[in-house]
Design an enzyme around this catalytic site. Structure first.
Site, PDB file in Angstrom:
ATOM      1  N   TRP A 165       0.823  -1.205   0.000  1.00  0.00           N
ATOM      2  CA  TRP A 165       0.000   0.000   0.000  1.00  0.00           C
ATOM      3  C   TRP A 165       0.857   1.255   0.000  1.00  0.00           C
ATOM      4  CZ3 TRP A 165      -2.073   2.915   4.713  1.00  0.00           C
ATOM      5  CH2 TRP A 165      -1.134   2.929   5.740  1.00  0.00           C
ATOM      6  N   ASP A 166       2.188   1.110   0.061  1.00  0.00           N
ATOM      7  CA  ASP A 166       3.076   2.270   0.089  1.00  0.00           C
ATOM      8  C   ASP A 166       2.838   3.198  -1.094  1.00  0.00           C
ATOM      9  OD1 ASP A 166       4.220  -0.124   1.444  1.00  0.00           O
ATOM     10  OD2 ASP A 166       5.771   1.276   2.075  1.00  0.00           O
ATOM     11  N   GLU A 216       0.071  -3.050  12.131  1.00  0.00           N
ATOM     12  CA  GLU A 216       0.233  -4.495  11.986  1.00  0.00           C
ATOM     13  C   GLU A 216       0.530  -5.203  13.301  1.00  0.00           C
ATOM     14  OE1 GLU A 216       1.922  -5.047   7.520  1.00  0.00           O
ATOM     15  OE2 GLU A 216       3.294  -4.116   8.945  1.00  0.00           O
ATOM     16  N   LYS A 234       2.232  -0.039  16.111  1.00  0.00           N
ATOM     17  CA  LYS A 234       3.457   0.016  15.321  1.00  0.00           C
ATOM     18  C   LYS A 234       3.596   1.370  14.642  1.00  0.00           C
ATOM     19  CE  LYS A 234       5.655  -2.111  11.258  1.00  0.00           C
ATOM     20  NZ  LYS A 234       5.524  -3.140  10.201  1.00  0.00           N
ATOM     21  N   GLN A 235       2.489   1.880  14.120  1.00  0.00           N
ATOM     22  CA  GLN A 235       2.505   3.105  13.324  1.00  0.00           C
ATOM     23  C   GLN A 235       1.115   3.722  13.348  1.00  0.00           C
ATOM     24  OE1 GLN A 235       3.145   0.238   9.987  1.00  0.00           O
ATOM     25  NE2 GLN A 235       2.227   1.860   8.771  1.00  0.00           N
TER      26      GLN A 235
END
Length: 800
Positions: A351-352, A490, A610-611
């Site tokens: 998805w980047d 994630e 995580k983010q």
């Protein structure tokens, strides 16, 4: 330091992998890491070369598990080039001491320059300068020019040039236990006195790869050419020259690389031989290469004034332009998350691309459209995946490679505990959201309905149908819910008290599903009547399905707790992590998931991300658009919701992804400019400083690099293409001396925006495109081609 040059002096084995990745040269078709030409894969050096879209699949047995992986292939090495002084030791072999060694990446012209002095065991000192290019003008051509100057000796200089097909995929340490031999030799030979060729074939995908090389002495005595015996998969050529002290000998190596995936060829070997035979010398190749780079920089440069930050920003843009150049528009490839710079993530597409498309769409829309076609061509595979799961529409994979099947592993090993654990990352359905968002933004920037008619509408509508199919009506709640998915974070792939994977009602997935369904309806409305009818008929979309879209857009569930948006349903019941304790014990806790699993614990038990996950909503949606969306769903919105939610999750995020700094910089840009700038600097230095400790050597982080450009050009300027206008709301950080950049919008090539002294300057190119409507804090002006305009940042007089 020149902000167009990246320089490394001396040799540092521990840093070599990072340097090789950052000194990679590429042109959108192929890439070669910045390893020394005489080096081999030896644990320190890794001279990898990769062709975009060239994948191969192998099955390995590890720890009793059968593991199938598709990898981008490390193709035959075209670099091999070494020399020796009067029968002494070969450069790169034992017995040599490199007294001086400097590498310089010239980003403006796309050339890697290496200079050095080597002394052999006989005391003979030789200076050399080597220039390398991967042609941005002719995408199949690469070249190396070496000037060799004996300093204290006269005698026979022997140059050895080769093509090496014995390479394997060994660039990522954790993959080395798997089968990594993707190439089989398919012949080599001499085509003429000066030409040699090598052919290889991938093991399972059957892709032929052909290299043809021409090595010539262009300055110095005529050489004597011999052909050393070589093992299968390697061909070498020796050129012997009678050299004299202080007199330079110049040797040029020009190579053409083709594969059987190339278009408009009959045979890749024939094409490579013809291409290298017709190729010009290094100076001519370099001239055309520099000119091509000049055109790219004209179309995309971003100027910020600060010398050191400018250099790193140029480095980021350089690698973006190399990985996804205008040559990419002719290929069937996606956006490789780690560029073409190494083998991490196996060269897969994630998805980047969500973070990369804003740069491409506003500079190189043809390239962006080609990358969207990569997704569109894989609609049949995505539809089959959706059907197999009992859904409608197209379910795109979390990791995509050659044909669009799901490439994400179902098991992976934790290097801390050495245990194999389930990998549920394939449940990240928000990859559909990223694709839909890219389609819609492409349409907003280009304004081209033909793009929607051609394939954009079909791609967006099929992603929307899948997301709608995931939603089910919970009669007790009276709302639609989406269960069993993963969000961008994630570290949460399930609940601690459940055996089944996935979480329910991930807020980012749910809210953006509503956004996508709205855009699907807008897209259908934007199509010409005949085009809309044909698409609905082709996809067998009944009126009832569109009615369901509308219903979901008013009744989707969004979880809340403690006055903030919940990351997912039940998030509030998770335990708080002892952040100070874990930081004290482990220091770097970016990979908190591995730390906890090694302790017999799990991130699923904690409020630890995580983010950015929920915060992705504020990254993609302006506050007013999010407010409207939530209110239409029947949820109250107050201006404090966003800052409360940002503060809540900022305190519970370990930034285990390079994308995290980009998103966090964006979401605090309007409330804490200093914090935003610090996050921006983190993202800017991520790969240069290898902040994740060894990951950059395996490939750069393309999404993070693109994100830094996006922060400057969209976030800090408030630039939004929306409602047939270009909207600006600048809040440029005080740390910037200025901000200027060029973009393409609605047919205008080279629209220049300058942000300075609380004013915004707009310079339109002298072309035939229609006037552009620009809005800035309540001011609205139409700027015609060839005109300039200066808008104050606050309402007032407009100068045109």
């Amino acid at each position: 330091m020149d902000h167009w040059r990246l320089t490394y002096s001396g040799f540092d084995p521990a840093a070599e992998g990072v340097r090789e990745a950052l000194c990679t040269l590429a042109n959108g078709y192929l890439a070669t890491r910045g390893a020394a030409a005489e080096s081999h894969a030896d644990g320190t050096h890794y001279p990898g070369t990769y062709v975009a879209g060239c994948y191969d699949r192998l099955t390995s047995t590890v720890g009793g598990h059968e593991v199938e992986n598709e990898d981008i292939v490390n193709v035959p090495n075209w670099l091999p080039f070494t020399f020796r002084a009067d029968g002494g030791d070969w450069l790169g072999g034992g017995g040599n001491f490199v007294e001086e060694d400097e590498r310089e990446l010239d980003m403006r012209s796309g050339v890697l320059i290496r200079t050095g002095v080597v002394r052999d065991r006989g005391g003979r000192r030789t200076r050399f300068e080597q220039r390398r290019l991967v042609s941005m003008d002719s995408p199949h051509v690469v070249a190396l020019r070496t000037v060799i100057v004996p300093q204290n000796w006269t005698g026979t200089l022997t140059v050895r040039s080769g093509l090496d097909g014995r390479v394997v995929n060994a660039g990522v340490a954790r993959y080395r236990g798997l089968d990594r031999t993707h190439l089989r030799p398919a012949g080599s030979g001499r085509h003429s006195p000066g030409l040699m060729w090598l052919r290889s074939r991938t093991v399972s995908s059957g892709i032929d790869i052909a290299l043809a090389a021409r090595t010539t002495v262009t300055q110095g005595p005529a050489p004597t050419v011999t052909w050393p015996d070589s093992p299968d998969g390697l061909i070498q050529q020796d050129l012997e020259v009678e050299a004299r002290a202080s007199r330079g000998v110049t040797v040029e190596k020009v190579v053409a690389i083709h594969t059987s995936r190339d278009t408009a060829i009959s045979d890749c070997l024939t094409e490579a031989l013809e291409n290298v035979s017709l190729a010009e010398g290094f100076d001519e190749l370099s001239h055309r290469h520099h000119a091509a780079w000049g055109r790219l920089w004209w179309a995309s440069s971003v100027d910020i004034g600060n010398e050191e930050d400018q250099r790193l920003l140029n480095l980021h843009q350089f690698h973006l332009l190399q990985t996804l150049s205008p040559h990419t528009a002719d290929l069937d490839v996606g956006v490789p998350a780690r560029g073409l710079h190494g083998e991490a993530y196996r060269g897969h597409v994630f998805w980047d691309e969500l973070f990369v498309f804003p740069f491409l769409t506003t500079r190189f829309p043809e390239t962006a459209r080609a990358l969207l076609r990569y997704r569109w061509r894989r609609l049949p595979q995505a539809r089959a995946a959706a059907h197999a799961a009992g859904h409608r529409g197209a379910m795109f994979p979390w990791q995509s490679g050659s044909d669009g099947r799901e490439e994400a592993q179902r098991l992976h090993v934790n290097p801390r505990s050495k245990r194999w654990i389930p990998d549920n990352s394939h449940l990240q359905r928000h990859v559909n959201i990223a694709i839909a968002h890219n389609v819609w933004q492409h349409y907003q920037v280009t304004g081209e309905t033909s793009f929607l008619v051609d394939f954009g509408a079909e791609l967006l509508l099929e992603t929307a149908r899948l997301l709608a199919s995931l939603a089910s009506l919970d009669t007790d709640l009276g709302r639609y819910v989406i269960r069993g998915v993963m969000g961008p974070d994630e570290y949460h792939d399930g609940y601690p008290d459940r055996d089944t994977a996935g979480v329910d009602d991930n807020a980012y997935t749910n809210v953006m599903t509503v956004w996508v369904l709205r855009r699907a309806l807008d897209t259908l409305a934007a199509l010409p009547g005949r085009g809309r009818a044909e698409l609905l008929e082709q996809l067998e979309v009944a009126p009832e399905e569109l009615d369901r879209f509308e219903d979901i857009c008013t009744r989707m569930r969004v979880p809340f707790h403690d006055g903030v948006i919940s990351q997912f349903a039940g998030y509030e019941s998770l335990a708080e992590l002892d952040w100070p304790g874990y930081r004290k014990t482990y220091g770097d806790i970016r990979r908190l998931d591995r730390i906890l699993e090694a302790e017999g614990d799990s991130c699923n038990r904690y409020k630890a991300s995580k983010q950015a996950d929920v915060l992705m909503l504020f990254f993609l949606l302006p506050a007013e658009e999010l407010a409207e969306l939530l209110e239409d769903l029947g949820y109250p919105y107050d201006p404090g919701l966003i800052p409360r939610t940002v503060d809540y999750y900022m305190a519970r995020t370990c930034h285990g992804s390079t994308l995290s700094s980009v998103v966090h910089s964006w979401v605090v840009a309007r409330t804490d400019r200093h914090a935003s700038w610090e996050f921006f600097l983190d993202a800017l230095r991520c790969d240069f400083d290898d902040v994740q400790g060894g990951t950059t050597s395996e490939g750069i982080h393309l999404g993070s690099m693109a994100g830094t450009v996006d922060l400057l050009t969209r976030c800090y300027t408030g630039l939004v293409a929306r409602n047939e206008s270009l909207q600006l709301s600048p809040l440029v950080p005080a740390e910037l001396d200025g901000l200027s950049f060029t973009l393409r919008y609605r047919g205008h090539w080279g629209m220049r925006l300058d942000f300075f002294d609380e004013r915004v300057g707009i310079e339109m190119p002298d072309d035939r495109a229609p006037p552009v409507t620009v809005e800035l804090k309540g001011q609205k002006v139409r700027v015609s081609a060839g005109r300039t305009c200066a808008l104050p940042s606050a309402p007032g007089q407009t100068d045109t």
